[in-house]
Design a protein around this motif. Sequence first.
Motif, PDB file in Angstrom:
ATOM      1  N   ALA A 312       0.879  -1.175   0.000  1.00 57.90           N
ATOM      2  CA  ALA A 312       0.000   0.000   0.000  1.00 57.90           C
ATOM      3  C   ALA A 312       0.914   1.221   0.000  1.00 57.90           C
ATOM      4  O   ALA A 312       0.932   2.018   0.929  1.00 57.90           O
ATOM      5  CB  ALA A 312      -0.912  -0.016   1.226  1.00 57.90           C
ATOM      6  N   VAL A 313       1.679   1.386  -1.064  1.00 61.94           N
ATOM      7  CA  VAL A 313       2.889   2.209  -1.036  1.00 61.94           C
ATOM      8  C   VAL A 313       2.615   3.693  -0.904  1.00 61.94           C
ATOM      9  O   VAL A 313       3.457   4.429  -0.391  1.00 61.94           O
ATOM     10  CB  VAL A 313       3.762   1.905  -2.278  1.00 61.94           C
ATOM     11  N   GLY A 314       1.455   4.182  -1.357  1.00 63.33           N
ATOM     12  CA  GLY A 314       1.176   5.611  -1.252  1.00 63.33           C
ATOM     13  C   GLY A 314       2.242   6.439  -1.932  1.00 63.33           C
ATOM     14  O   GLY A 314       2.546   6.234  -3.107  1.00 63.33           O
ATOM     15  N   SER A 315       2.856   7.358  -1.204  1.00 64.53           N
ATOM     16  CA  SER A 315       3.922   8.194  -1.770  1.00 64.53           C
ATOM     17  C   SER A 315       5.302   7.577  -1.583  1.00 64.53           C
ATOM     18  O   SER A 315       6.309   8.239  -1.815  1.00 64.53           O
ATOM     19  CB  SER A 315       3.886   9.590  -1.129  1.00 64.53           C
ATOM     20  N   SER A 356      -3.818   6.383  -9.245  1.00 63.25           N
ATOM     21  CA  SER A 356      -2.914   6.891 -10.274  1.00 63.25           C
ATOM     22  C   SER A 356      -1.990   7.976  -9.762  1.00 63.25           C
ATOM     23  O   SER A 356      -0.778   7.945 -10.005  1.00 63.25           O
ATOM     24  CB  SER A 356      -3.734   7.433 -11.458  1.00 63.25           C
ATOM     25  N   LEU A 357      -2.528   8.956  -9.061  1.00 64.46           N
ATOM     26  CA  LEU A 357      -1.699  10.067  -8.601  1.00 64.46           C
ATOM     27  C   LEU A 357      -0.646   9.592  -7.607  1.00 64.46           C
ATOM     28  O   LEU A 357       0.530   9.953  -7.708  1.00 64.46           O
ATOM     29  CB  LEU A 357      -2.572  11.150  -7.971  1.00 64.46           C
ATOM     30  N   ALA A 358      -1.059   8.770  -6.647  1.00 62.88           N
ATOM     31  CA  ALA A 358      -0.093   8.255  -5.667  1.00 62.88           C
ATOM     32  C   ALA A 358       0.991   7.434  -6.358  1.00 62.88           C
ATOM     33  O   ALA A 358       2.159   7.481  -5.969  1.00 62.88           O
ATOM     34  CB  ALA A 358      -0.814   7.413  -4.622  1.00 62.88           C
ATOM     35  N   TYR A 359       0.604   6.680  -7.382  1.00 63.75           N
ATOM     36  CA  TYR A 359       1.571   5.876  -8.136  1.00 63.75           C
ATOM     37  C   TYR A 359       2.649   6.764  -8.763  1.00 63.75           C
ATOM     38  O   TYR A 359       3.852   6.485  -8.649  1.00 63.75           O
ATOM     39  CB  TYR A 359       0.826   5.092  -9.218  1.00 63.75           C
ATOM     40  N   VAL A 360       2.221   7.842  -9.402  1.00 58.69           N
ATOM     41  CA  VAL A 360       3.168   8.760 -10.052  1.00 58.69           C
ATOM     42  C   VAL A 360       4.090   9.398  -9.018  1.00 58.69           C
ATOM     43  O   VAL A 360       5.310   9.482  -9.196  1.00 58.69           O
ATOM     44  CB  VAL A 360       2.399   9.849 -10.834  1.00 58.69           C
ATOM     45  N   ILE A 361       3.518   9.840  -7.911  1.00 56.44           N
ATOM     46  CA  ILE A 361       4.304  10.517  -6.879  1.00 56.44           C
ATOM     47  C   ILE A 361       5.280   9.554  -6.217  1.00 56.44           C
ATOM     48  O   ILE A 361       6.407   9.917  -5.877  1.00 56.44           O
ATOM     49  CB  ILE A 361       3.357  11.170  -5.858  1.00 56.44           C
ATOM     50  N   ALA A 362       4.856   8.304  -6.025  1.00 59.81           N
ATOM     51  CA  ALA A 362       5.753   7.307  -5.443  1.00 59.81           C
ATOM     52  C   ALA A 362       6.990   7.117  -6.310  1.00 59.81           C
ATOM     53  O   ALA A 362       8.122   7.055  -5.811  1.00 59.81           O
ATOM     54  CB  ALA A 362       5.022   5.976  -5.271  1.00 59.81           C
ATOM     55  N   ILE A 363       6.784   7.011  -7.613  1.00 58.97           N
ATOM     56  CA  ILE A 363       7.915   6.842  -8.535  1.00 58.97           C
ATOM     57  C   ILE A 363       8.839   8.053  -8.465  1.00 58.97           C
ATOM     58  O   ILE A 363      10.067   7.924  -8.346  1.00 58.97           O
ATOM     59  CB  ILE A 363       7.408   6.624  -9.971  1.00 58.97           C
ATOM     60  N   MET A 364       8.253   9.253  -8.522  1.00 59.20           N
ATOM     61  CA  MET A 364       9.069  10.466  -8.504  1.00 59.20           C
ATOM     62  C   MET A 364       9.811  10.593  -7.185  1.00 59.20           C
ATOM     63  O   MET A 364      10.995  10.973  -7.150  1.00 59.20           O
ATOM     64  CB  MET A 364       8.174  11.684  -8.721  1.00 59.20           C
ATOM     65  N   HIS A 369      15.111  10.215  -4.355  1.00 58.73           N
ATOM     66  CA  HIS A 369      15.914   9.644  -3.274  1.00 58.73           C
ATOM     67  C   HIS A 369      17.063   8.778  -3.810  1.00 58.73           C
ATOM     68  O   HIS A 369      17.885   8.308  -3.022  1.00 58.73           O
ATOM     69  CB  HIS A 369      15.044   8.826  -2.328  1.00 58.73           C
ATOM     70  N   GLY A 370      17.095   8.546  -5.110  1.00 54.78           N
ATOM     71  CA  GLY A 370      18.252   7.854  -5.683  1.00 54.78           C
ATOM     72  C   GLY A 370      17.979   6.524  -6.337  1.00 54.78           C
ATOM     73  O   GLY A 370      18.911   5.862  -6.800  1.00 54.78           O
ATOM     74  N   ILE A 371      16.712   6.078  -6.412  1.00 56.05           N
ATOM     75  CA  ILE A 371      16.370   4.827  -7.103  1.00 56.05           C
ATOM     76  C   ILE A 371      15.988   5.172  -8.532  1.00 56.05           C
ATOM     77  O   ILE A 371      14.955   5.795  -8.778  1.00 56.05           O
ATOM     78  CB  ILE A 371      15.202   4.094  -6.412  1.00 56.05           C
ATOM     79  N   GLU A 372      16.792   4.769  -9.510  1.00 52.09           N
ATOM     80  CA  GLU A 372      16.603   5.242 -10.878  1.00 52.09           C
ATOM     81  C   GLU A 372      15.385   4.648 -11.569  1.00 52.09           C
ATOM     82  O   GLU A 372      14.718   5.334 -12.347  1.00 52.09           O
ATOM     83  CB  GLU A 372      17.866   4.955 -11.707  1.00 52.09           C
ATOM     84  N   ALA A 373      15.084   3.383 -11.350  1.00 53.19           N
ATOM     85  CA  ALA A 373      13.920   2.737 -11.979  1.00 53.19           C
ATOM     86  C   ALA A 373      13.135   1.993 -10.900  1.00 53.19           C
ATOM     87  O   ALA A 373      13.229   0.772 -10.780  1.00 53.19           O
ATOM     88  CB  ALA A 373      14.357   1.788 -13.095  1.00 53.19           C
ATOM     89  N   PRO A 374      12.361   2.711 -10.110  1.00 44.79           N
ATOM     90  CA  PRO A 374      11.676   2.078  -8.972  1.00 44.79           C
ATOM     91  C   PRO A 374      10.714   0.988  -9.421  1.00 44.79           C
ATOM     92  O   PRO A 374       9.998   1.142 -10.412  1.00 44.79           O
ATOM     93  CB  PRO A 374      10.907   3.246  -8.328  1.00 44.79           C
ATOM     94  N   LYS A 375      10.681  -0.106  -8.657  1.00 48.38           N
ATOM     95  CA  LYS A 375       9.751  -1.189  -8.952  1.00 48.38           C
ATOM     96  C   LYS A 375       8.447  -0.933  -8.214  1.00 48.38           C
ATOM     97  O   LYS A 375       8.139  -1.537  -7.194  1.00 48.38           O
ATOM     98  CB  LYS A 375      10.353  -2.539  -8.549  1.00 48.38           C
ATOM     99  N   ILE A 376       7.705   0.015  -8.731  1.00 47.89           N
ATOM    100  CA  ILE A 376       6.383   0.342  -8.202  1.00 47.89           C
ATOM    101  C   ILE A 376       5.360  -0.181  -9.204  1.00 47.89           C
ATOM    102  O   ILE A 376       5.393   0.193 -10.378  1.00 47.89           O
ATOM    103  CB  ILE A 376       6.203   1.858  -7.991  1.00 47.89           C
ATOM    104  N   ILE A 377       4.475  -1.028  -8.748  1.00 47.12           N
ATOM    105  CA  ILE A 377       3.495  -1.673  -9.620  1.00 47.12           C
ATOM    106  C   ILE A 377       2.147  -0.997  -9.442  1.00 47.12           C
ATOM    107  O   ILE A 377       1.680  -0.810  -8.314  1.00 47.12           O
ATOM    108  CB  ILE A 377       3.396  -3.177  -9.298  1.00 47.12           C
ATOM    109  N   HIS A 378       1.530  -0.634 -10.564  1.00 47.61           N
ATOM    110  CA  HIS A 378       0.222   0.026 -10.511  1.00 47.61           C
ATOM    111  C   HIS A 378      -0.861  -1.059 -10.494  1.00 47.61           C
ATOM    112  O   HIS A 378      -1.236  -1.603 -11.517  1.00 47.61           O
ATOM    113  CB  HIS A 378       0.050   0.930 -11.726  1.00 47.61           C
ATOM    114  N   ALA A 379      -1.344  -1.388  -9.297  1.00 51.95           N
ATOM    115  CA  ALA A 379      -2.310  -2.474  -9.166  1.00 51.95           C
ATOM    116  C   ALA A 379      -3.016  -2.374  -7.824  1.00 51.95           C
ATOM    117  O   ALA A 379      -2.487  -1.787  -6.879  1.00 51.95           O
ATOM    118  CB  ALA A 379      -1.609  -3.832  -9.280  1.00 51.95           C
TER     119      ALA A 379
END
Length: 596
Positions: A312-315, A356-364, A369-379
Amino acid sequence: MTLAAQSPLRDAGQEDDQQDEFLGALAALGGSAGNGRLRDVLEWEEATYDAVKAELLSRRLIVPGRGRGGSVMLVDGDGAEASTAANTDRPARRTRAARGSGGGTSASSFDQAFRAIDDCLRKEAGCGTELDYTEQTSWLLFLKYLDGLEDDRAALALLEGRSPMPILQEPYRWNSWAAPKDASGQLDHNAALTGDDLRDFVNQRLFPYLEQFKQRASGPNTIEYKIGEIFGEIRNKISSGYNLREIIDVIDGLRFRSQAEKHELSMLYEEKIKRMGNAGRNGGEYYTPRPLIRAIVQVVNPQIGETVYDPAVGSAGFLCEAFEYMRKGGVSGRDLSTEDLDTLQTRTFTGKEKKSLAYVIAIMNMILHGIEAPKIIHANTLTENLSDVQEKDRFDVILANPPFGGSERKEVQQNFPIRSGETAFLFLQHFIRMLRAGGRAGVVIKNTFLSNTDNASVALRQKLLEECNLHTVLDCPGGTFQGAGVKTVVLFFEKGVPTSKVWFYQLDPGRNLGKTNPLNDRDLAEYVELQKTFADSAKSWSVDVASIDRQSWDLSVKNPNAVEAVALRSPQEIMAEIAALDAESAEVLGRINRLV
């Protein structure tokens, strides 16, 4: 927002981080602040503050202010004092960020840039809330970051003797459509789009092009896939091409290539997320205070090589703080090898988010913070059937604050052995299922979970105690989550061993928590220390599971060590009450006499 230091400096890496944090906090206060105010913002011990300040003074990055009570102020790049008046807590006057992408960006420039962007977005009818401000800032920051990543990849390819493979085609690169430069490196106003031309390019060409990346990507954990996911979910809400040009010019003046620059920008971005989270809460979703997250991470203590999961990753606050903790070597503070850093980048963190919005913000947020390709899954995590989970799907560490008070459809509840309309109860079953044997979790949940008498609550407590070692319960005070009408607890458990004893800690900061007086790292320092040995104190105690009622499995927080406060009244108050009671008695007797 800040990372608190609990002890004096230990090594060069920590010194650099603390110096960056000191400068960032000082810039956020307008470039000048009293020592007491700045130390409170940083949430540092006095010895740590004095040591960092002394080092920065010796390096001429700060100078003593002119205030009577003792203050410090920033020094600009030429060694001159910052223009902001000393010993003031007022923010710096808003100015437009410098255009062009020449030198580095100071923390105060980041702050000014974010203010300028918000000022522009307030003029837009489609951007009425902090959620909109953060969303629109995020996609533009992402494209600016992507342009820098392209440059890094091209430089690496040349060093390795191979041809660069750009992510974006030339017309869609930042320096082509957003900020074309002339021979002197300044914005080429003749080539730069603006007005309706800029708006139409973004809406009709740029976004459709970027959205297609999802289908063309080689896999879901690539930067290409993230590009497609992000621009398939959000839309440009900036209707004025002139406002958009103004915002782009501000963002183009920012640099966040170095770790120090990313650190400063991430601090301000976290502040935007905090304002957004507290302004746009719904369905039991609240911004998790960073001091609480840091305490949870310290207790769970994730290690290099372990996998960390937030369904439930949120931001992405938990994943970002876990990354910072592990990057600095955890408890030992050891230096990481190149292999360790690669493990952190590519094989450690996983998050899932349905909005959707939380997903985008989590990636950004993770990128900053230094993770270039975060493994955040939109689901939607809860739509996954628990019976389908295999060993390869499980994780070593789970850190989460699932939404509470929400509800799921009947068909979603079918995925869980204990059916409930409460989303937090479904998530807790997911946590238990997704942990590997020996895996550890630190999760936030409503405190009523410990004592509710409904069938789902009782069955879930029994499952947790029988399948996991629930070793710690942190009872959080009211006001921990701004605006939340319920109290929360944090459950710490290890999978695979039944619980024999539960250690409780009742957090009491000694003041009412609120917007102007939030939870800080000092409030949690005693808890983190006592938890290491499960020591008893006035705020902590242990409960033997053998003594728990097997019908209710009640785990209510009842501190046996708390000293009951005795309300002592003054003699005047006692006499006044006696007089009032006498008068009331006389009135009653008078009524009786009249009836007789």
